[in-house]
Write an enzyme that holds these catalytic residues in place. Structure first.
Site: not given
Length: 332
Positions: A99, A106, A193
């Site tokens: 996570r 990211r 993204h």
């Protein structure tokens, strides 16, 4: 005679028919379970399989969902750490992975998750060789590339959830600004993204009215209404939610169900999802980025050619180069 035999008289032998719309979710963390409940509440599958390495958590989540069977139309909900439970899935959604921590980009997550994928993807392929693979784990564009490479699947059967959620966030904030429902606010966010996503200001419209014709400076510096801040809010949105509640779950779960629906119902809806963009918009490397794609029964059937302005295309190419820089260092 048993109570069951006294109650029910048997008429015909039930023929074993496999599930027609089986969906698997790999990973029962916050995103996996939000995806699972969203898929169930939209009645998208006749069987839902959950897989995770954490057996107790998995067992608890499966039982919790099964206890709500009365309120669902999915008659079979199963879970196991053994991938045989996923056999013959039509769509497999991968949410498993390390996570993202508060403040962590990211891209930092990459190699940690690549190693996890080396175990997951071959197991999915073994039991569902004809499935459509949907990657949700971050960084989603790189991990979709990794899943494509590890699976050996054709590109139309490996999709990343991409900027489907970024675009939804964009339309939500635009709707707040204009006091309109997000479905009436049209705008696309493409590319990576995350931090270097590209808002296509030239395409932003309401009822076919281009907002950039009404406000030529929209999205640029010197715009008195500061529409550029809308995109910044989209980028910062996930970080903000993580800071406040520790993770993101509901919106990405709904976004995943939205994509699964287009596939299993063969809707031919257009979504901004991550796909192989080599040769498009000046991208030269083997990278996955989000562009508007048509989703149906066989996965990703078509790509829409967007008319991008020079600076938008430049941002896309820059994103691609950043991703390729990371990808070429990966050990697959």
């Amino acid at each position: 005679m048993s109570t069951k035999e006294k109650l029910i008289s048997h008429v015909s032998k039930e023929e074993a028919v496999g599930s027609r719309n089986k969906v698997t979710v790999v990973g029962v963390g916050m995103v996996g379970m939000a995806s699972a409940i969203s898929i169930l509440l939209k009645d998208l599958c006749d069987e839902l399989a959950l897989v995770d390495v954490m057996e107790d958590k998995l067992k608890g989540e499966v039982m919790d969902l099964q206890h709500g069977s009365l309120f669902l139309k999915t008659h079979k909900i199963v879970g196991d750490k053994d991938y045989s439970v996923t056999a013959n899935s039509r769509v497999v959604v991968v949410t498993a992975g390390a996570r993202q921590q508060e403040g962590e980009s990211r891209l930092n997550l990459v190699q940690r998750n690549v190693n996890i994928f080396k175990f997951i993807i071959p197991n999915i392929v073994k039991y569902s060789p004809n499935c459509i693979l949907m990657v949700v784990s971050n960084p989603v564009d790189i991990l979709t590339y990794v899943a494509w490479k590890l699976s050996g699947f054709p590109r139309h059967r490996v999709i990343g959830s991409g900027t489907n959620l970024d675009s939804a966030r964009f339309r939500h904030i635009m709707g707040e600004k204009l006091h309109l429902h997000p479905s009436s606010c049209h705008g696309w966010i493409v590319g990576e993204h995350g931090d270097s996503s590209v808002p296509v200001w030239s395409g932003v419209n309401v009822a076919g009215v281009s907002l950039q014709t009404l406000n030529p400076k929209m999205g640029a510096e010197g715009d008195s209404e500061n529409w550029k801040a809308v995109h910044k809010m989209v980028v910062d949105g996930a970080y903000e939610v993580i800071k406040l509640k520790g993770y993101t779950s509901w919106a990405i779960g709904m976004s995943v169900a939205d994509l699964v629906e287009s596939i299993v119902k063969n809707l031919h809806k257009v979504h901004p999802v991550s796909t192989l963009v080599k040769g498009m918009h000046g991208v030269k490397d083997e990278v996955f980025l989000s562009v508007p794609c048509v989703l149906g029964n066989s996965g990703l059937t078509d790509v829409i050619h967007m008319t991008l302005k020079a600076d938008e295309e430049k941002q896309l190419v820059k994103s691609a180069e950043t991703l390729w820089g990371v990808q070429k260092e990966l050990t697959l």
